[in-house]
Write a protein that holds these residues in place. Structure first.
Motif, PDB file in Angstrom:
ATOM      1  N   PHE A  70       0.842  -1.207   0.000  1.00  0.00           N
ATOM      2  CA  PHE A  70       0.000   0.000   0.000  1.00  0.00           C
ATOM      3  C   PHE A  70       0.879   1.260   0.000  1.00  0.00           C
ATOM      4  CE2 PHE A  70      -3.108  -3.097   1.839  1.00  0.00           C
ATOM      5  CZ  PHE A  70      -3.958  -3.094   0.747  1.00  0.00           C
ATOM      6  N   GLU A  71       1.991   1.191   0.732  1.00  0.00           N
ATOM      7  CA  GLU A  71       2.983   2.271   0.658  1.00  0.00           C
ATOM      8  C   GLU A  71       3.495   2.426  -0.777  1.00  0.00           C
ATOM      9  OE1 GLU A  71       3.773   4.180   3.098  1.00  0.00           O
ATOM     10  OE2 GLU A  71       5.528   5.258   2.317  1.00  0.00           O
ATOM     11  N   GLN A  72       3.718   1.288  -1.411  1.00  0.00           N
ATOM     12  CA  GLN A  72       4.162   1.267  -2.812  1.00  0.00           C
ATOM     13  C   GLN A  72       3.156   1.976  -3.718  1.00  0.00           C
ATOM     14  OE1 GLN A  72       4.045  -2.803  -4.025  1.00  0.00           O
ATOM     15  NE2 GLN A  72       4.930  -2.489  -6.069  1.00  0.00           N
ATOM     16  N   ALA A  73       1.860   1.675  -3.522  1.00  0.00           N
ATOM     17  CA  ALA A  73       0.825   2.332  -4.326  1.00  0.00           C
ATOM     18  C   ALA A  73       0.847   3.841  -4.095  1.00  0.00           C
ATOM     19  CB  ALA A  73      -0.556   1.768  -3.986  1.00  0.00           C
ATOM     20  N   LYS A  74       0.978   4.223  -2.837  1.00  0.00           N
ATOM     21  CA  LYS A  74       1.018   5.650  -2.518  1.00  0.00           C
ATOM     22  C   LYS A  74       2.255   6.306  -3.133  1.00  0.00           C
ATOM     23  CE  LYS A  74       0.365   9.025   1.094  1.00  0.00           C
ATOM     24  NZ  LYS A  74      -0.327   9.275   2.358  1.00  0.00           N
ATOM     25  N   ASN A  75       3.374   5.589  -3.124  1.00  0.00           N
ATOM     26  CA  ASN A  75       4.577   6.138  -3.757  1.00  0.00           C
ATOM     27  C   ASN A  75       4.348   6.452  -5.229  1.00  0.00           C
ATOM     28  OD1 ASN A  75       6.225   6.241  -1.511  1.00  0.00           O
ATOM     29  ND2 ASN A  75       7.060   4.175  -1.828  1.00  0.00           N
ATOM     30  N   GLY A  76       3.397   5.760  -5.840  1.00  0.00           N
ATOM     31  CA  GLY A  76       3.063   6.075  -7.228  1.00  0.00           C
ATOM     32  C   GLY A  76       2.691   7.535  -7.390  1.00  0.00           C
ATOM     33  N   MET A  77       1.967   8.052  -6.426  1.00  0.00           N
ATOM     34  CA  MET A  77       1.584   9.464  -6.500  1.00  0.00           C
ATOM     35  C   MET A  77       2.806  10.376  -6.406  1.00  0.00           C
ATOM     36  SD  MET A  77      -1.119  11.468  -4.079  1.00  0.00           S
ATOM     37  CE  MET A  77      -0.073  11.401  -2.613  1.00  0.00           C
ATOM     38  N   TRP A  78       3.718  10.058  -5.506  1.00  0.00           N
ATOM     39  CA  TRP A  78       4.896  10.916  -5.345  1.00  0.00           C
ATOM     40  C   TRP A  78       5.802  10.845  -6.571  1.00  0.00           C
ATOM     41  CZ3 TRP A  78       3.120  13.706  -1.774  1.00  0.00           C
ATOM     42  CH2 TRP A  78       2.545  13.188  -0.603  1.00  0.00           C
ATOM     43  N   VAL A  79       5.971   9.633  -7.112  1.00  0.00           N
ATOM     44  CA  VAL A  79       6.809   9.486  -8.309  1.00  0.00           C
ATOM     45  C   VAL A  79       6.195  10.254  -9.475  1.00  0.00           C
ATOM     46  CG1 VAL A  79       7.462   7.810 -10.090  1.00  0.00           C
ATOM     47  CG2 VAL A  79       7.920   7.302  -7.686  1.00  0.00           C
ATOM     48  N   ARG A  80       4.853  10.182  -9.585  1.00  0.00           N
ATOM     49  CA  ARG A  80       4.191  10.879 -10.697  1.00  0.00           C
ATOM     50  C   ARG A  80       4.288  12.397 -10.534  1.00  0.00           C
ATOM     51  NH1 ARG A  80       0.519   5.730 -10.043  1.00  0.00           N
ATOM     52  NH2 ARG A  80       1.453   4.538 -11.753  1.00  0.00           N
ATOM     53  N   MET A  81       4.231  12.863  -9.291  1.00  0.00           N
ATOM     54  CA  MET A  81       4.468  14.296  -9.068  1.00  0.00           C
ATOM     55  C   MET A  81       5.864  14.687  -9.535  1.00  0.00           C
ATOM     56  SD  MET A  81       2.734  15.135  -5.324  1.00  0.00           S
ATOM     57  CE  MET A  81       3.171  16.894  -5.321  1.00  0.00           C
ATOM     58  N   ALA A  82       6.843  13.869  -9.178  1.00  0.00           N
ATOM     59  CA  ALA A  82       8.229  14.186  -9.563  1.00  0.00           C
ATOM     60  C   ALA A  82       8.384  14.201 -11.082  1.00  0.00           C
ATOM     61  CB  ALA A  82       9.183  13.173  -8.927  1.00  0.00           C
ATOM     62  N   LEU A  83       7.806  13.192 -11.729  1.00  0.00           N
ATOM     63  CA  LEU A  83       7.850  13.105 -13.195  1.00  0.00           C
ATOM     64  C   LEU A  83       7.248  14.330 -13.871  1.00  0.00           C
ATOM     65  CD1 LEU A  83       6.647   9.630 -14.420  1.00  0.00           C
ATOM     66  CD2 LEU A  83       8.799  10.785 -14.923  1.00  0.00           C
ATOM     67  N   LEU A  84       6.044  14.681 -13.421  1.00  0.00           N
ATOM     68  CA  LEU A  84       5.352  15.815 -14.042  1.00  0.00           C
ATOM     69  C   LEU A  84       6.108  17.109 -13.769  1.00  0.00           C
ATOM     70  CD1 LEU A  84       1.692  14.759 -13.142  1.00  0.00           C
ATOM     71  CD2 LEU A  84       2.672  14.848 -15.440  1.00  0.00           C
ATOM     72  N   TYR A  85       6.610  17.223 -12.554  1.00  0.00           N
ATOM     73  CA  TYR A  85       7.384  18.413 -12.204  1.00  0.00           C
ATOM     74  C   TYR A  85       8.590  18.553 -13.133  1.00  0.00           C
ATOM     75  CZ  TYR A  85      10.163  21.642  -9.384  1.00  0.00           C
ATOM     76  OH  TYR A  85      10.898  22.710  -8.955  1.00  0.00           O
ATOM     77  N   GLU A  86       9.290  17.456 -13.313  1.00  0.00           N
ATOM     78  CA  GLU A  86      10.489  17.464 -14.172  1.00  0.00           C
ATOM     79  C   GLU A  86      10.170  17.870 -15.609  1.00  0.00           C
ATOM     80  OE1 GLU A  86      12.797  13.980 -14.491  1.00  0.00           O
ATOM     81  OE2 GLU A  86      14.270  14.676 -13.024  1.00  0.00           O
TER      82      GLU A  86
END
Lengths: 302, 302, 302
Positions: free
Chosen positions: C280-296
């Motif tokens: 479930f932490e892994q699923a939530k990390n999806g949101m953080w990774v996607r934020m980083a991607l979009l930010y970049e």
């Protein structure tokens, strides 16, 4: 942490500040336009309900929160791949700071609240609870009467299956001096359980077979949608209980007409122009009540 | 209060400032990024149209307004429970400060505007009006020609049922010196009503059976989607009217190619690279025009 | 201009700053709450995926960008009128500053990236690439191990068709000292192509038939959903590979359990309470990774 799951979680003491907050928000919504800024709130609807969903989504955004939304969770979500509700909640709670959910299973919101790390708000579903509906009903009555004590109300139509009537009856039973006139269609009478509930809480329940039996100075006519398919007798034999202008003219100036909507024929369109017809105002109050609820959920000191 | 219901509600005098505002917004959209802050706008789509909906939803948010959205109002809303359109509008107007609606019934937006307490914007539907389409068509022509007077335009394809052509013809008829070449498929000719409309407004209509009959210096080629199922003769007998590079090379440098999109085969992909192919720019202009429209609706001094 | 299309577009050198940014965002998301203010990002989903879509949509809004969303592009868009994907992209790029898309065709995102004027982010689809999934998998491992070098991981379940395993295997092969234990169901073994890929990049692949053959100090148990319909032998003959508490107790304290979710029965619910269960932490990390991607994507100096 708090959730909004059932009408029965409220007491007179918790309703008073909630309704006061609703009034404050309704009077000056712009003061709250950034109250939940930075929060993300999910609407997770397993059965469609455009009005309820849009009302919540407007409330969410009028508080400055962001919205992630699913209106067909049943069809489009991983539930088709066999995922449990519990897993879905554990995943969505990772993305959102609160979850507004509507589910076809009566106890889904309750189950969700037991495992969720973020607040769950029950937006109704199935034949069970729809707590924000009874909150907006009570708020609308309160706005036009300034007290919920000593209220007389005629509940009309389908009293057996009508979810909104059940929740309303229970919430009004928190207050003193309640009188309920039950004007039901044949076979759709209020069940003994609810009558006992009212009486155990000090209220009176008076069954009626027509609106003519209801006193002309009753405070509220609470009409509900006629679900003919549920009636025990054939259509030809039953005279539907319709509120039209002639009927309404038999009631006092202070008698207000409410309806959870949508309606079919049970309130004639001509009634819409009568100042006592408050069902559209009632629907709009749903947005203000939901804003108050969501705002309260995020106040840390409570 | 104003609504956007029909192309025919516009005059030359009201179009000039609207197109000027569109240009201003397009040139510096960030100046308008908070123009409608605090407003909530609903998109209520009874039939799907991803492009039109997303264009409006982008416009709404680029103005700083919040969005509540339904893309399947027909299936998911209370309309399945027998609620009237009037009731739906009265409820949604409680949640939103304006309603952008698309409905399968031609007169739904008009009906809605008569009862709504908030502005209604017609986003098309049925075979009737689609006013924002003709606005974006005219704006695109204006951008590349600096005047809509003395325009020559070839309307191509389905002139009988094509909604966009009808609205465009009426809007262009507001301007002086209009010449329209109608290059229609057999059985899909422009009806006498529209031809009379053009002529009564001082324009000329010249029917053609092929693009070869259109002068090479025409200002606009307005291509439309070929709806073969509506043709009166069998497919084998008809040569579809296609714009490809060879055809386009027969026209002037100032001849622009427009299409309301989506397209099938009636414009060859090779044409996309030609600088005169402006249909994607035209689609994007839809967003700018819709921003201008929505912005205008909320200016109190008008 | 950059797009996010495939896991294979990443190198060790590009992953390091991306994961560092993800950590920064996760630790203090409010710092990024206006990073993409004024941008509009479209989610264009041709096949449903509530989790992936909501995760992206939460990420988009947590960065302060606005959202335009379609969750049933296949059914509701102009694609039913025969519009090509290329045309749809050219239109949506007019409304949005980036497009997150999920499509049933493996190469749709790649095609879109070749014609789009705005960044395309592949949100998976078909049986092909799902780059943000492998990014979040790797980030989750990195968070709990501080390095991706010298990793040992057991890939479990459907290794033949499981898209997430394939992308993960390729991304982990960028790092030194990789050991992969393949615990597959009969007929669902990892294909020779992928085994060769691992070995050519310096890693080791060790096929196993049960979890008992995996060393107890393996770093990661990467479980996947059992797709019984794809197994080559009949159900009765196969013992499904389930991780329950007894199984997990055979592994070390540092062994973490991951799963791309949704799950069916292949991880027993009792395991959820184990601190090593990080799905479930892994699923939530999806949101953080996607934020980083979009930010970049929107950083101009890159």
């Amino acid at each position: 942490m708090r959730h909004v799951i059932s009408s029965s979680q409220y007491t007179k003491e918790s309703l008073t500040p909630l309704f006061a907050l609703t009034s404050k928000i309704k009077n000056d919504p712009s003061r709250y336009s950034k109250a939940l800024q930075g929060k993300v709130i999910a609407t997770l609807f397993y059965e469609p309900s455009t009005r309820t969903r849009l009302s919540f989504e407007s409330a969410i955004q009028r508080l400055g929160a962001s919205l992630i939304s699913t209106e067909n969770a049943k069809e489009v979500s991983s539930s088709v791949k066999g995922e449990s509700l519990a897993d879905t909640i554990r995943i969505i709670e990772g993305y959102a700071d609160a979850i507004v959910m509507r589910h076809y299973d009566n106890d889904a919101a309750d189950i969700a609240s037991k495992i969720s790390a973020v607040p769950i708000v029950n937006a109704g579903g199935g034949s069970g609870e729809h707590p924000t509906q009874s909150l907006l009903d009570c708020f609308t009555i309160l706005e036009h009467r300034s007290s919920l004590d000593n209220l007389s109300i005629a509940a009309i139509g389908d009293l057996r299956y009508g979810r909104t009537v059940h929740s309303l009856v229970k919430m009004l039973s928190l207050y003193d001096g309640l009188t309920i006139y039950g004007v039901s269609l044949p076979g759709l009478e209020l069940s003994e359980d609810y009558i006992r509930y009212i009486e155990e809480h000090g209220g009176r329940f008076i069954p009626c077979s027509t609106l003519a039996e209801v006193p002309g100075d009753v405070d509220v006519l609470y009409q509900t949608r006629t679900q003919r398919e549920r009636m025990s007798v054939s259509e030809g034999e039953v005279k539907e209980i319709v509120i039209n202008q002639v009927v309404l003219d038999g009631f006092a100036n202070h008698t207000i007409v409410l309806h959870p909507l949508p309606r079919n024929q049970e309130i004639a369109p001509e009634v819409d122009r009568d100042l006592r017809a408050l069902y559209f105002e009632q629907a709009k109050n749903g947005m203000w009540v939901r804003m108050a609820l969501l705002y309260e959920l995020f106040q840390e000191d409570r």
